[in-house]
Scaffold this motif. Structure first.
Motif, PDB file in Angstrom:
ATOM      1  N   ILE A   6      60.702  49.951  28.233  1.00 60.96           N
ATOM      2  CA  ILE A   6      59.914  49.316  28.858  1.00 60.96           C
ATOM      3  C   ILE A   6      60.359  50.607  30.380  1.00 60.96           C
ATOM      4  N   VAL A   7      59.528  51.525  30.857  1.00 57.15           N
ATOM      5  CA  VAL A   7      59.312  52.995  31.012  1.00 57.15           C
ATOM      6  C   VAL A   7      59.578  52.519  32.517  1.00 57.15           C
ATOM      7  N   ARG A   8      60.590  53.385  33.551  1.00 55.48           N
ATOM      8  CA  ARG A   8      61.076  53.157  34.894  1.00 55.48           C
ATOM      9  C   ARG A   8      59.433  53.487  35.789  1.00 55.48           C
ATOM     10  N   ALA A   9      58.681  52.526  36.414  1.00 55.61           N
ATOM     11  CA  ALA A   9      57.683  51.607  36.994  1.00 55.61           C
ATOM     12  C   ALA A   9      56.718  51.400  36.273  1.00 55.61           C
ATOM     13  N   GLU A  10      56.963  51.362  35.369  1.00 52.25           N
ATOM     14  CA  GLU A  10      55.884  50.712  34.777  1.00 52.25           C
ATOM     15  C   GLU A  10      55.518  49.086  35.276  1.00 52.25           C
ATOM     16  N   PRO A  11      54.492  48.611  34.934  1.00 51.13           N
ATOM     17  CA  PRO A  11      53.986  47.728  35.599  1.00 51.13           C
ATOM     18  C   PRO A  11      53.582  46.076  34.621  1.00 51.13           C
ATOM     19  N   ILE A  12      54.167  45.393  34.531  1.00 49.55           N
ATOM     20  CA  ILE A  12      53.819  43.888  33.525  1.00 49.55           C
ATOM     21  C   ILE A  12      52.906  43.004  34.068  1.00 49.55           C
ATOM     22  N   PHE A  13      51.797  43.079  33.958  1.00 52.37           N
ATOM     23  CA  PHE A  13      50.837  42.166  34.785  1.00 52.37           C
ATOM     24  C   PHE A  13      51.524  40.697  33.969  1.00 52.37           C
ATOM     25  N   THR A  14      51.286  39.932  35.445  1.00 56.71           N
ATOM     26  CA  THR A  14      51.386  38.854  35.264  1.00 56.71           C
ATOM     27  C   THR A  14      50.863  37.629  35.858  1.00 56.71           C
ATOM     28  N   GLU A  15      49.628  38.219  36.534  1.00 48.37           N
ATOM     29  CA  GLU A  15      48.585  36.842  37.783  1.00 48.37           C
ATOM     30  C   GLU A  15      47.587  37.189  38.083  1.00 48.37           C
ATOM     31  N   VAL A  16      46.259  37.001  37.969  1.00 50.14           N
ATOM     32  CA  VAL A  16      44.856  37.317  38.163  1.00 50.14           C
ATOM     33  C   VAL A  16      45.331  35.604  39.234  1.00 50.14           C
ATOM     34  N   SER A  17      45.142  35.726  40.897  1.00 51.11           N
ATOM     35  CA  SER A  17      44.207  34.616  41.301  1.00 51.11           C
ATOM     36  C   SER A  17      42.783  35.500  42.164  1.00 51.11           C
ATOM     37  N   ARG A  18      42.008  34.966  41.373  1.00 52.52           N
ATOM     38  CA  ARG A  18      40.384  35.486  42.415  1.00 52.52           C
ATOM     39  C   ARG A  18      40.306  35.001  43.765  1.00 52.52           C
ATOM     40  N   LYS A  19      39.105  35.754  44.350  1.00 48.51           N
ATOM     41  CA  LYS A  19      38.586  34.810  45.424  1.00 48.51           C
ATOM     42  C   LYS A  19      37.045  34.823  45.474  1.00 48.51           C
ATOM     43  N   PHE A  20      36.208  34.125  46.088  1.00 52.12           N
ATOM     44  CA  PHE A  20      34.839  33.779  45.486  1.00 52.12           C
ATOM     45  C   PHE A  20      34.121  34.179  46.935  1.00 52.12           C
ATOM     46  N   SER A  21      32.859  34.395  46.813  1.00 50.45           N
ATOM     47  CA  SER A  21      31.784  34.347  47.935  1.00 50.45           C
ATOM     48  C   SER A  21      31.185  32.924  47.564  1.00 50.45           C
ATOM     49  N   LEU A  22      30.327  32.035  48.270  1.00 47.61           N
ATOM     50  CA  LEU A  22      29.247  31.403  47.989  1.00 47.61           C
ATOM     51  C   LEU A  22      28.252  31.628  46.664  1.00 47.61           C
ATOM     52  N   GLN A  23      27.911  32.463  47.474  1.00 45.34           N
ATOM     53  CA  GLN A  23      27.151  33.084  46.453  1.00 45.34           C
ATOM     54  C   GLN A  23      27.453  33.602  44.833  1.00 45.34           C
ATOM     55  N   ASP A  24      28.949  33.988  44.972  1.00 51.95           N
ATOM     56  CA  ASP A  24      29.446  33.616  43.557  1.00 51.95           C
ATOM     57  C   ASP A  24      29.323  32.377  42.769  1.00 51.95           C
ATOM     58  N   ILE A  25      29.394  31.565  43.579  1.00 50.53           N
ATOM     59  CA  ILE A  25      29.513  30.288  43.337  1.00 50.53           C
ATOM     60  C   ILE A  25      28.759  29.659  42.372  1.00 50.53           C
ATOM     61  N   GLN A  26      27.218  30.053  43.606  1.00 48.62           N
ATOM     62  CA  GLN A  26      25.890  30.096  42.791  1.00 48.62           C
ATOM     63  C   GLN A  26      25.990  30.469  41.637  1.00 48.62           C
ATOM     64  N   GLN A  27      26.560  31.241  41.435  1.00 47.70           N
ATOM     65  CA  GLN A  27      25.476  31.925  39.992  1.00 47.70           C
ATOM     66  C   GLN A  27      26.285  31.733  39.251  1.00 47.70           C
ATOM     67  N   LEU A  28      27.873  31.486  39.605  1.00 51.53           N
ATOM     68  CA  LEU A  28      27.861  30.937  38.503  1.00 51.53           C
ATOM     69  C   LEU A  28      27.422  29.230  37.588  1.00 51.53           C
ATOM     70  N   GLY A  29      27.120  28.674  38.838  1.00 54.71           N
ATOM     71  CA  GLY A  29      26.345  27.608  38.330  1.00 54.71           C
ATOM     72  C   GLY A  29      25.284  27.687  37.566  1.00 54.71           C
ATOM     73  N   ILE A  30      24.655  28.234  38.385  1.00 56.96           N
ATOM     74  CA  ILE A  30      23.525  28.620  36.897  1.00 56.96           C
ATOM     75  C   ILE A  30      23.384  29.142  36.172  1.00 56.96           C
ATOM     76  N   GLU A  31      24.503  30.314  35.624  1.00 58.19           N
ATOM     77  CA  GLU A  31      25.055  30.839  34.721  1.00 58.19           C
ATOM     78  C   GLU A  31      25.181  29.590  33.339  1.00 58.19           C
ATOM     79  N   LYS A  32      25.941  28.598  33.897  1.00 57.87           N
ATOM     80  CA  LYS A  32      26.382  28.185  33.423  1.00 57.87           C
ATOM     81  C   LYS A  32      25.522  26.712  33.191  1.00 57.87           C
ATOM     82  N   GLY A  33      24.742  26.618  33.738  1.00 54.78           N
ATOM     83  CA  GLY A  33      23.794  24.816  33.321  1.00 54.78           C
ATOM     84  C   GLY A  33      24.826  24.109  34.125  1.00 54.78           C
TER      85      GLY A  33
END
Length: 324
Positions: free
Chosen positions: A275-302
């Motif tokens: 592991i070299v100096r300044a190399e990142p190890i990704f650990t976590e993502v926490s995504r944020k949504f708009s109400l439009q994002d939520i609506q689109q997710l629902g439509i896409e997945k039934g």
């Protein structure tokens, strides 16, 4: 399956996941392994931090709207399954459980979590408060439990996916997980999903970089866990917790950044990693949504959005999706 075989199987999966992450072109460590006994306690501390608005905001939403959230399933007039993905310590779920329990509504509760320790604590605490609660903890990953569907068949299902757990998946994995959820539910079943909404970027970033350093310790504990369980020699002091937020994509990502060139040996893998100096190890993502994002997710997945239950400031939404 006896405990020794279970432990051995888990260790093999844990080791393989760490190998996959550290040999990836962009190194990563799966965030699901944050939650050992120490990690569980650190996350409970995070939820109480002033910067971490998510827990208290969602708590207020559930307190205010518990009746409206549950009424469509109470109105069915029959017993139903309350299935919770990532139950944790049940701090917020208790509000919904109490609403049903006090009104003697018949239901089975199936809390699902990868941490057996936290499930044991949840069951003990809930049975002390609700002695007649029908509770069946399920230890496992989301995909495995959604494939097995080890809950009572031929009953309506209300699934809970609270907190910002859904946001802890990159978009492709989140969409894949929604396919598993769709498969596990029947028409007219519901899922209540917690969505952290897009807002002032500084508020979001502060929630993952608290002044007391608890979130830092929570991330670094993953290295301690690998050291302990996989016979590794990470020099934890030589890594820096570094969160970043992209307001365009809505992704808040956390990294552990190496402070020097270093070699890490993992005994369980019989392998060394550079592991070299300044190399990142990704650990976590926490995504944020708009109400439009939520609506689109629902439509896409039934699913259709029955309602978005939100706090007064519009920080968070517990959205009820009904399967078509």
């Amino acid at each position: 399956m006896n405990q020794s075989n279970t432990t051995t199987a888990f260790d093999k999966v844990f080791a393989q996941d760490i190998l996959n992450g550290l040999t990836s072109p962009v190194k990563y460590l799966p965030s699901k392994y944050f939650y050992d006994e120490k990690g569980d306690k650190l996350f409970q501390q995070i939820m109480a931090l002033p910067e971490y608005y998510l827990t208290r905001t969602e708590f207020l939403i559930l307190e205010k709207y518990a009746g409206q959230i549950l009424q469509p399933f109470i109105n069915k007039g029959e017993k139903f399954n309350l299935i919770e993905l990532g139950a944790g310590n049940g701090y917020k779920t208790r509000i919904l459980i109490k609403y049903l329990y006090d009104r003697q509504v018949p239901f089975n509760y199936y809390p699902i979590d990868i941490s057996g320790n936290v499930l044991d604590e949840l069951k003990e605490a809930f049975l002390l408060e609700f002695p007649n609660l029908t509770i069946y903890p399920i230890k496992g990953t989301y995909r495995a439990t959604l494939t097995d569907c080890n809950w009572e068949k031929n009953l309506p299902n209300l699934m809970l996916f609270l907190g910002s757990n859904f946001g802890n998946f990159v978009e492709s994995d989140a969409l894949d997980l929604m396919d598993y959820i769709t498969h596990a539910l029947n028409p007219q079943d519901g899922i209540l999903i917690g969505f952290d909404l897009k807002k002032d970027p500084q508020l979001i970033l502060d929630a993952y970089n608290d002044s007391k350093g608890v979130t830092r310790d929570f991330n670094l504990n993953l290295l301690h866990r690998i050291n302990k369980e996989l016979d590794a020699d990470f020099d934890v002091a030589q890594f820096k917790h570094w969160p970043v937020y992209n307001p365009d994509s809505g992704e808040c990502k956390s990294y552990l950044v190496s402070l020097k060139d270093q070699t890490v040996n993992i005994g369980a893998l019989n392998k060394k990693f550079q592991i070299v100096r300044a190399e990142p190890i990704f650990t976590e993502v926490s995504r944020k949504f708009s109400l439009q994002d939520i609506q689109q997710l629902g439509i896409e997945k039934g699913f259709k959005i029955l309602e978005d239950f939100m706090d007064d400031e519009g920080f968070f939404s517990d959205s009820m999706l009904i399967k078509n």
